[in-house]
Design a protein around this motif. Structure first.
Motif, mmCIF file in Angstrom:
data_model
loop_
_atom_site.group_PDB
_atom_site.id
_atom_site.type_symbol
_atom_site.label_atom_id
_atom_site.label_comp_id
_atom_site.label_asym_id
_atom_site.label_seq_id
_atom_site.Cartn_x
_atom_site.Cartn_y
_atom_site.Cartn_z
ATOM 1 N N GLU A 158 0.843 -1.204 0.000
ATOM 2 C CA GLU A 158 0.000 0.000 0.000
ATOM 3 C C GLU A 158 0.878 1.254 0.000
ATOM 4 N N ALA A 159 1.942 1.226 0.786
ATOM 5 C CA ALA A 159 2.862 2.372 0.827
ATOM 6 C C ALA A 159 3.453 2.626 -0.553
ATOM 7 N N ARG A 160 3.827 1.560 -1.251
ATOM 8 C CA ARG A 160 4.445 1.724 -2.574
ATOM 9 C C ARG A 160 3.443 2.220 -3.607
ATOM 10 N N LYS A 161 2.184 1.865 -3.431
ATOM 11 C CA LYS A 161 1.153 2.386 -4.333
ATOM 12 C C LYS A 161 1.082 3.914 -4.224
ATOM 13 N N PHE A 162 1.080 4.410 -2.991
ATOM 14 C CA PHE A 162 1.058 5.860 -2.797
ATOM 15 C C PHE A 162 2.382 6.498 -3.205
ATOM 16 N N LEU A 163 3.490 5.780 -2.999
ATOM 17 C CA LEU A 163 4.784 6.302 -3.413
ATOM 18 C C LEU A 163 4.843 6.459 -4.931
ATOM 19 N N ASP A 164 4.262 5.521 -5.671
ATOM 20 C CA ASP A 164 4.223 5.636 -7.127
ATOM 21 C C ASP A 164 3.472 6.895 -7.548
ATOM 22 N N LEU A 165 2.364 7.203 -6.852
ATOM 23 C CA LEU A 165 1.617 8.424 -7.149
ATOM 24 C C LEU A 165 2.438 9.657 -6.812
ATOM 25 N N LEU A 166 3.126 9.601 -5.685
ATOM 26 C CA LEU A 166 3.937 10.741 -5.247
ATOM 27 C C LEU A 166 5.048 11.044 -6.246
ATOM 28 N N THR A 167 5.775 10.014 -6.648
ATOM 29 C CA THR A 167 6.896 10.241 -7.558
ATOM 30 C C THR A 167 6.438 10.516 -8.996
ATOM 31 N N LYS A 168 5.236 10.087 -9.324
ATOM 32 C CA LYS A 168 4.675 10.440 -10.632
ATOM 33 C C LYS A 168 4.388 11.940 -10.677
ATOM 34 N N ASN A 169 3.844 12.458 -9.575
ATOM 35 C CA ASN A 169 3.526 13.891 -9.500
ATOM 36 C C ASN A 169 4.783 14.738 -9.296
ATOM 37 N N TYR A 170 5.761 14.175 -8.590
ATOM 38 C CA TYR A 170 6.984 14.919 -8.247
ATOM 39 C C TYR A 170 8.197 14.042 -8.583
ATOM 40 N N PRO A 171 8.560 13.960 -9.865
ATOM 41 C CA PRO A 171 9.601 13.015 -10.297
ATOM 42 C C PRO A 171 10.960 13.246 -9.633
ATOM 43 N N SER A 172 11.232 14.470 -9.192
ATOM 44 C CA SER A 172 12.539 14.761 -8.598
ATOM 45 C C SER A 172 12.598 14.427 -7.113
ATOM 46 N N PHE A 173 11.509 13.917 -6.560
ATOM 47 C CA PHE A 173 11.444 13.694 -5.113
ATOM 48 C C PHE A 173 12.291 12.482 -4.731
ATOM 49 N N THR A 174 13.218 12.702 -3.818
ATOM 50 C CA THR A 174 14.105 11.650 -3.327
ATOM 51 C C THR A 174 14.267 11.808 -1.822
ATOM 52 N N ILE A 175 14.906 10.839 -1.179
ATOM 53 C CA ILE A 175 15.170 10.943 0.261
ATOM 54 C C ILE A 175 16.074 12.139 0.550
ATOM 55 N N SER A 176 17.084 12.344 -0.273
ATOM 56 C CA SER A 176 17.993 13.466 -0.026
ATOM 57 C C SER A 176 17.272 14.802 -0.161
ATOM 58 N N LEU A 177 16.350 14.905 -1.124
ATOM 59 C CA LEU A 177 15.583 16.142 -1.285
ATOM 60 C C LEU A 177 14.629 16.327 -0.112
ATOM 61 N N ALA A 178 13.992 15.248 0.322
ATOM 62 C CA ALA A 178 13.094 15.335 1.472
ATOM 63 C C ALA A 178 13.847 15.806 2.712
ATOM 64 N N ARG A 179 15.032 15.250 2.909
ATOM 65 C CA ARG A 179 15.838 15.633 4.076
ATOM 66 C C ARG A 179 16.241 17.117 3.994
ATOM 67 N N LYS A 180 16.617 17.560 2.815
ATOM 68 C CA LYS A 180 17.073 18.939 2.623
ATOM 69 C C LYS A 180 15.968 19.940 2.931
ATOM 70 N N ARG A 181 14.738 19.626 2.526
ATOM 71 C CA ARG A 181 13.646 20.598 2.623
ATOM 72 C C ARG A 181 12.787 20.430 3.874
ATOM 73 N N MET A 182 13.096 19.444 4.671
ATOM 74 C CA MET A 182 12.243 19.130 5.815
ATOM 75 C C MET A 182 12.294 20.245 6.870
ATOM 76 N N PRO A 183 11.134 20.772 7.276
ATOM 77 C CA PRO A 183 11.147 21.861 8.256
ATOM 78 C C PRO A 183 11.173 21.398 9.710
ATOM 79 N N TYR A 184 11.123 20.102 9.946
ATOM 80 C CA TYR A 184 11.012 19.598 11.317
ATOM 81 C C TYR A 184 12.334 19.728 12.060
ATOM 82 N N SER A 185 12.263 20.257 13.271
ATOM 83 C CA SER A 185 13.480 20.585 14.021
ATOM 84 C C SER A 185 13.967 19.455 14.914
ATOM 85 N N GLN A 186 13.104 18.480 15.205
ATOM 86 C CA GLN A 186 13.472 17.420 16.138
ATOM 87 C C GLN A 186 14.054 16.218 15.394
ATOM 88 N N PRO A 187 15.236 15.764 15.779
ATOM 89 C CA PRO A 187 15.864 14.630 15.072
ATOM 90 C C PRO A 187 14.985 13.390 15.020
#
Length: 204
Positions: A158-187
Motif C-alpha cells: 500500500e505504501a508503494r502504491k502511494f509512493l508511485d503516485l507521489l513520484t509520478k507527480n513529483y519526479p525529482s522527489f528523493t530521500i535526499s531532497l526530502a531531508r534537505k527541505r524538511m522543516p522539522y526541528s526534532q531529530p
C-alpha cells in the motif's frame, strides 16, 4: 510555501531569495496586519526553518485578530515543525472551526494527519489523510502521510502504491531532497520520516 513544498520552483536559489525579501518586507511594513504577519510567520518556519521568530510573529498576528483561521493554521504548523505535535492538532482544529467553509480545509486536515504520524499514531494519521483526499485528491502532504503511515504499519504494498503516485507527480522527489527541505526541528521526527520513506522504497 506551497511552491517549495510541492517542488514547483524553477530556480530554487532565486525564488528563495525573492521569498525571503518578501517575508522581511511583510514583517517590516505589516506589523499591524494580522494576515501579513501570519503568512510571513508560516514562510519563516516552513521555508527558512526560523521557528522561534515565526512563533513570535504568529502570536503577534493572533493578538491582532484571535479569530483569524489562517493564523491558527500557521500556529499549528509552527508548533508541529517545532516538535509540539500534541499542541498542533487542536490549533489546526480550531482553525477549521473558525472557518468551516474554508476551501483550504484540506491543508489543515493533511497537517493534522502529519502531526498524528509524528506521534506514531499511524491509523489516525491515515484517517485524516483520507479526509484531506476527499476534499483535494492531489494534496501532496496527505499523499506523503499515506506513504509513511502505511510503511510504518508494515503495509509495504500500500505504501508503494502511494509512493508511485507521489513520484509520478513529483519526479525529482528523493530521500535526499526530502531531508534537505524538511522543516522539522526534532531529530526523532526527521528519523521517523526518513525511515518511512526507506521502508517504502523511495530512492536516495
Amino acid at each position: 510555501v506551497l511552491r517549495r513544498g510541492n517542488a514547483w520552483f524553477e530556480n530554487e536559489e532565486r525564488e528563495l531569495s525573492d521569498a525571503e525579501q518578501v517575508v522581511r518586507r511583510a514583517v517590516q511594513l505589516g506589523n499591524n496586519d494580522a494576515v501579513a504577519l501570519c503568512w510571513a510567520a508560516n514562510a519563516l518556519s516552513a521555508i527558512f526553518h526560523e521557528h522561534d521568530a515565526a512563533s513570535a510573529l504568529v502570536d503577534q498576528s493572533l493578538s491582532l485578530n484571535p479569530n483569524l483561521a489562517g493564523a491558527w493554521r500557521a500556529r499549528g504548523h509552527i508548533s508541529d515543525y517545532s516538535g509540539h505535535h500534541e499542541e498542533a492538532i487542536p490549533q489546526f482544529m480550531h482553525a477549521m472551526r473558525l472557518n468551516p467553509i474554508d476551501p483550504d480545509t484540506h491543508h489543515s486536515e493533511a497537517a493534522i494527519a502529519y502531526a498524528y504520524l509524528l506521534l506514531s499514531q499511524y491509523d489516525l494519521a491515515l484517517s485524516w489523510a483520507s479526509r484531506a483526499f476527499a476534499r483535494q485528491p492531489h494534496n501532496s502532504f496527505a499523499l506523503r502521510v499515506s506513504v509513511l503511515g502505511n510503511a510504518h504499519l508494515g503495509r509495504i504494498d500500500e505504501a508503494r502504491k502511494f509512493l508511485d503516485l507521489l513520484t509520478k507527480n513529483y519526479p525529482s522527489f528523493t530521500i535526499s531532497l526530502a531531508r534537505k527541505r524538511m522543516p522539522y526541528s526534532q531529530p526523532k521526527d526527521v528519523s521517523l520520516i526518513i525511515e518511512g520513506y526507506q521502508k517504502a522504497g523511495l530512492r536516495e
